[in-house]
Write a protein that holds these residues in place. Sequence first.
Motif, PDB file in Angstrom:
ATOM      1  N   TYR A  61      55.913 -38.057   4.722  1.00 38.95           N
ATOM      2  CA  TYR A  61      55.473 -38.971   4.812  1.00 38.95           C
ATOM      3  C   TYR A  61      53.864 -38.779   5.022  1.00 38.95           C
ATOM      4  CZ  TYR A  61      56.913 -39.858   9.403  1.00 38.95           C
ATOM      5  OH  TYR A  61      57.031 -39.922  10.316  1.00 38.95           O
ATOM      6  N   GLU A  62      53.525 -39.679   5.079  1.00 38.13           N
ATOM      7  CA  GLU A  62      52.037 -40.112   6.057  1.00 38.13           C
ATOM      8  C   GLU A  62      52.047 -40.631   6.812  1.00 38.13           C
ATOM      9  OE1 GLU A  62      46.597 -40.355   5.724  1.00 38.13           O
ATOM     10  OE2 GLU A  62      48.089 -40.374   3.457  1.00 38.13           O
ATOM     11  N   GLY A  63      51.876 -40.560   8.320  1.00 35.63           N
ATOM     12  CA  GLY A  63      52.202 -41.692   9.097  1.00 35.63           C
ATOM     13  C   GLY A  63      51.003 -43.150   9.489  1.00 35.63           C
ATOM     14  N   ARG A  64      51.661 -43.245   9.279  1.00 31.71           N
ATOM     15  CA  ARG A  64      50.724 -45.176   9.559  1.00 31.71           C
ATOM     16  C   ARG A  64      50.968 -45.880  10.651  1.00 31.71           C
ATOM     17  NH1 ARG A  64      47.638 -43.176   6.428  1.00 31.71           N
ATOM     18  NH2 ARG A  64      47.214 -43.969   4.390  1.00 31.71           N
ATOM     19  N   PHE A  65      49.778 -46.901  11.023  1.00 24.19           N
ATOM     20  CA  PHE A  65      50.789 -47.985  12.590  1.00 24.19           C
ATOM     21  C   PHE A  65      51.727 -48.833  11.853  1.00 24.19           C
ATOM     22  CE2 PHE A  65      49.857 -51.637  14.753  1.00 24.19           C
ATOM     23  CZ  PHE A  65      49.746 -50.805  16.356  1.00 24.19           C
ATOM     24  N   LEU A  66      53.154 -48.825  12.142  1.00 22.85           N
ATOM     25  CA  LEU A  66      53.758 -50.062  11.470  1.00 22.85           C
ATOM     26  C   LEU A  66      54.199 -50.975  12.809  1.00 22.85           C
ATOM     27  CD1 LEU A  66      56.193 -47.324  10.588  1.00 22.85           C
ATOM     28  CD2 LEU A  66      54.454 -48.727   9.238  1.00 22.85           C
ATOM     29  N   HIS A  67      54.393 -51.799  11.901  1.00 24.50           N
ATOM     30  CA  HIS A  67      54.514 -53.097  12.844  1.00 24.50           C
ATOM     31  C   HIS A  67      56.068 -52.821  13.452  1.00 24.50           C
ATOM     32  CE1 HIS A  67      56.864 -57.178  13.782  1.00 24.50           C
ATOM     33  NE2 HIS A  67      55.234 -57.499  14.249  1.00 24.50           N
ATOM     34  N   ARG A 101      55.006 -44.407  19.558  1.00 17.96           N
ATOM     35  CA  ARG A 101      55.742 -43.029  19.869  1.00 17.96           C
ATOM     36  C   ARG A 101      56.319 -43.323  17.825  1.00 17.96           C
ATOM     37  NH1 ARG A 101      60.374 -45.026  23.255  1.00 17.96           N
ATOM     38  NH2 ARG A 101      58.523 -45.197  24.503  1.00 17.96           N
ATOM     39  N   LYS A 102      57.145 -42.377  17.562  1.00 19.41           N
ATOM     40  CA  LYS A 102      57.207 -41.576  16.529  1.00 19.41           C
ATOM     41  C   LYS A 102      58.617 -43.222  15.939  1.00 19.41           C
ATOM     42  CE  LYS A 102      59.908 -38.882  13.687  1.00 19.41           C
ATOM     43  NZ  LYS A 102      60.276 -37.516  13.003  1.00 19.41           N
ATOM     44  N   TYR A 103      58.501 -43.887  14.441  1.00 23.58           N
ATOM     45  CA  TYR A 103      59.934 -44.590  14.318  1.00 23.58           C
ATOM     46  C   TYR A 103      60.690 -44.607  14.740  1.00 23.58           C
ATOM     47  CZ  TYR A 103      61.275 -42.182  10.667  1.00 23.58           C
ATOM     48  OH  TYR A 103      61.757 -40.954   9.338  1.00 23.58           O
ATOM     49  N   GLU A 104      61.377 -45.294  14.936  1.00 25.80           N
ATOM     50  CA  GLU A 104      63.078 -44.934  15.201  1.00 25.80           C
ATOM     51  C   GLU A 104      64.096 -45.825  13.384  1.00 25.80           C
ATOM     52  OE1 GLU A 104      64.264 -46.165  18.593  1.00 25.80           O
ATOM     53  OE2 GLU A 104      63.052 -45.324  19.966  1.00 25.80           O
ATOM     54  N   ALA A 105      64.723 -44.830  12.938  1.00 22.83           N
ATOM     55  CA  ALA A 105      65.272 -45.223  11.937  1.00 22.83           C
ATOM     56  C   ALA A 105      67.209 -45.236  12.344  1.00 22.83           C
ATOM     57  CB  ALA A 105      65.569 -44.924  10.284  1.00 22.83           C
ATOM     58  N   ALA A 151      58.437 -53.634  19.087  1.00 20.24           N
ATOM     59  CA  ALA A 151      58.899 -51.793  18.303  1.00 20.24           C
ATOM     60  C   ALA A 151      57.210 -51.243  17.140  1.00 20.24           C
ATOM     61  CB  ALA A 151      59.726 -52.912  16.923  1.00 20.24           C
ATOM     62  N   THR A 152      56.906 -51.182  17.801  1.00 21.58           N
ATOM     63  CA  THR A 152      55.085 -50.853  17.341  1.00 21.58           C
ATOM     64  C   THR A 152      56.289 -49.513  17.054  1.00 21.58           C
ATOM     65  OG1 THR A 152      53.656 -52.245  17.855  1.00 21.58           O
ATOM     66  CG2 THR A 152      52.567 -50.359  17.129  1.00 21.58           C
ATOM     67  N   SER A 153      55.048 -48.435  16.006  1.00 27.28           N
ATOM     68  CA  SER A 153      55.393 -47.376  16.078  1.00 27.28           C
ATOM     69  C   SER A 153      54.731 -47.030  14.880  1.00 27.28           C
ATOM     70  CB  SER A 153      56.589 -47.391  15.629  1.00 27.28           C
ATOM     71  OG  SER A 153      58.025 -47.638  16.087  1.00 27.28           O
ATOM     72  N   TRP A 154      55.185 -45.134  14.855  1.00 32.22           N
ATOM     73  CA  TRP A 154      54.142 -44.989  13.477  1.00 32.22           C
ATOM     74  C   TRP A 154      55.245 -44.090  13.026  1.00 32.22           C
ATOM     75  CZ3 TRP A 154      49.263 -44.550  13.376  1.00 32.22           C
ATOM     76  CH2 TRP A 154      48.538 -43.424  12.176  1.00 32.22           C
ATOM     77  N   GLY A 155      54.467 -44.010  11.637  1.00 35.35           N
ATOM     78  CA  GLY A 155      55.333 -43.829  10.803  1.00 35.35           C
ATOM     79  C   GLY A 155      55.077 -44.227   9.248  1.00 35.35           C
ATOM     80  N   LEU A 193      49.989 -56.953   5.607  1.00 38.87           N
ATOM     81  CA  LEU A 193      51.018 -55.855   5.955  1.00 38.87           C
ATOM     82  C   LEU A 193      49.686 -54.332   5.849  1.00 38.87           C
ATOM     83  CD1 LEU A 193      52.792 -54.163   7.719  1.00 38.87           C
ATOM     84  CD2 LEU A 193      54.133 -54.549   5.302  1.00 38.87           C
ATOM     85  N   VAL A 194      48.792 -54.839   5.078  1.00 36.18           N
ATOM     86  CA  VAL A 194      48.099 -53.694   4.540  1.00 36.18           C
ATOM     87  C   VAL A 194      46.977 -53.515   5.616  1.00 36.18           C
ATOM     88  CG1 VAL A 194      46.255 -53.144   2.963  1.00 36.18           C
ATOM     89  CG2 VAL A 194      48.359 -53.451   2.166  1.00 36.18           C
ATOM     90  N   ALA A 195      46.478 -54.219   5.947  1.00 30.91           N
ATOM     91  CA  ALA A 195      45.610 -54.491   7.266  1.00 30.91           C
ATOM     92  C   ALA A 195      46.351 -53.888   8.557  1.00 30.91           C
ATOM     93  CB  ALA A 195      44.760 -56.046   7.547  1.00 30.91           C
ATOM     94  N   ILE A 196      47.132 -54.284   8.611  1.00 35.93           N
ATOM     95  CA  ILE A 196      47.961 -53.582   9.591  1.00 35.93           C
ATOM     96  C   ILE A 196      48.134 -52.373   9.771  1.00 35.93           C
ATOM     97  CG2 ILE A 196      50.307 -53.169  11.387  1.00 35.93           C
ATOM     98  CD1 ILE A 196      50.522 -56.268  10.554  1.00 35.93           C
ATOM     99  N   HIS A 197      48.274 -51.645   8.531  1.00 32.42           N
ATOM    100  CA  HIS A 197      48.500 -50.333   8.106  1.00 32.42           C
ATOM    101  C   HIS A 197      46.959 -49.530   8.216  1.00 32.42           C
ATOM    102  CE1 HIS A 197      53.162 -50.661   6.346  1.00 32.42           C
ATOM    103  NE2 HIS A 197      52.746 -51.133   7.467  1.00 32.42           N
ATOM    104  N   ALA A 198      46.439 -50.360   8.497  1.00 29.00           N
ATOM    105  CA  ALA A 198      44.548 -49.918   8.624  1.00 29.00           C
ATOM    106  C   ALA A 198      44.459 -49.163   9.330  1.00 29.00           C
ATOM    107  CB  ALA A 198      43.975 -50.632   7.242  1.00 29.00           C
ATOM    108  N   LEU A 199      45.113 -49.689  10.589  1.00 25.01           N
ATOM    109  CA  LEU A 199      44.171 -49.901  11.636  1.00 25.01           C
ATOM    110  C   LEU A 199      44.672 -48.021  11.929  1.00 25.01           C
ATOM    111  CD1 LEU A 199      46.338 -52.669  13.504  1.00 25.01           C
ATOM    112  CD2 LEU A 199      43.704 -52.734  12.982  1.00 25.01           C
ATOM    113  N   ARG A 200      43.707 -47.762  13.081  1.00 25.26           N
ATOM    114  CA  ARG A 200      43.870 -46.506  13.140  1.00 25.26           C
ATOM    115  C   ARG A 200      43.404 -46.051  14.807  1.00 25.26           C
ATOM    116  NH1 ARG A 200      45.720 -46.413   8.973  1.00 25.26           N
ATOM    117  NH2 ARG A 200      45.491 -44.766   7.381  1.00 25.26           N
ATOM    118  N   PRO A 201      44.851 -46.219  15.872  1.00 21.05           N
ATOM    119  CA  PRO A 201      44.302 -46.760  16.730  1.00 21.05           C
ATOM    120  C   PRO A 201      43.869 -45.410  17.484  1.00 21.05           C
ATOM    121  CG  PRO A 201      46.881 -46.219  16.775  1.00 21.05           C
ATOM    122  CD  PRO A 201      45.806 -46.739  14.892  1.00 21.05           C
TER     123      PRO A 201
END
Length: 317
Positions: free
Chosen positions: A183-189, A147-151, A219-223, A134-142
């Motif tokens: 928060y600081e945005g990250r690439f989320l699964h 799109r922004k996450y949905e909760a 559901a890939t998102s930014w958040g 998960l750390v590796a996924i969050h390190a991606l900088r596309p």
Amino acid sequence: MIDHDEAGAVRPLTLAWVSRHLEVGERIVRTEALHGGITAEMRRLTIGTRDGGTRDLVLRTFVNVEHAEDWLNREACALTLLTGTGVPAPGLVALDPTAAHCEYPSLLMTHLAGRTVLDDEGLEARVPLLARQLVAIHALRPAERPRKYEASTTADTVVVPKGADAAAWAAATDVIRKSAPPYEGRFLHRDFHPGNVLFDVPPPSPAGARITGVVDWAATSWGPADLDVAHCSTNLALLHGPAWGLRFAEAYEEAGGVLAAAASERLYWQVRDGLAFSEEVQQVAQPWREAGRTELTTRAVEERLDAYVTALMDALG
């Protein structure tokens, strides 16, 4: 002649569409239903190759699912972006998000080796692997952010389980009445959990396990990284017990991940995800039972969710 498992049978138009995306001389020789998905039908297609061998593809189909076009387009974009990143994700083969060629919106992708592992045995070795992945996924900088996450859950939609600690749930619900912390945005699964991670587990010891793939990128998102961590934490708590939900956030930081600095901010994301599960316990538990965790009845999962929410409030509240 195609050998169909009844449950894995692919509809005629979809079969023809898949066939058009095979190499010259290849043909579909077998289809098999894959279990564990909640929103989509998943099938493994065995392809006979020209040299007499076989290779596998995976067909993802949304049947009567609202926003199927959007989900499939998001997954296709994510799979394209992940190519060459080192994150073990499927490769995109073909996409029909509007069912222009298939009976239903569909996506065809490469098949990854490995299997999901939901057993308690070997969990201590797998949790750090999940955290590092998960750390590796969050390190991606596309180049282009998703799109922004949905909760989706709100304080008004929370379903308090029967017999739950009313005071803890009331306090937890009050937490998500507040605005989301900065928060600081990250690439989320955005749906990272053991059911979407494939492992190779060599016998006889599970200690040698390694991750071979991460699937379901619709559901890939930014958040906030906290949100992905919270989602995996809740899944671990319900699958293996509340202590493992609390442990995952620690493992994520040990792997080099960065979470919100303030305990109140971490609590917000952890509680938000935990309470979201209250609305869909039965839906979540069924695939786990189908995968062999027959003891995880809806009631058993509700009890674990109650214990986890209470533990979160005790630890971070």
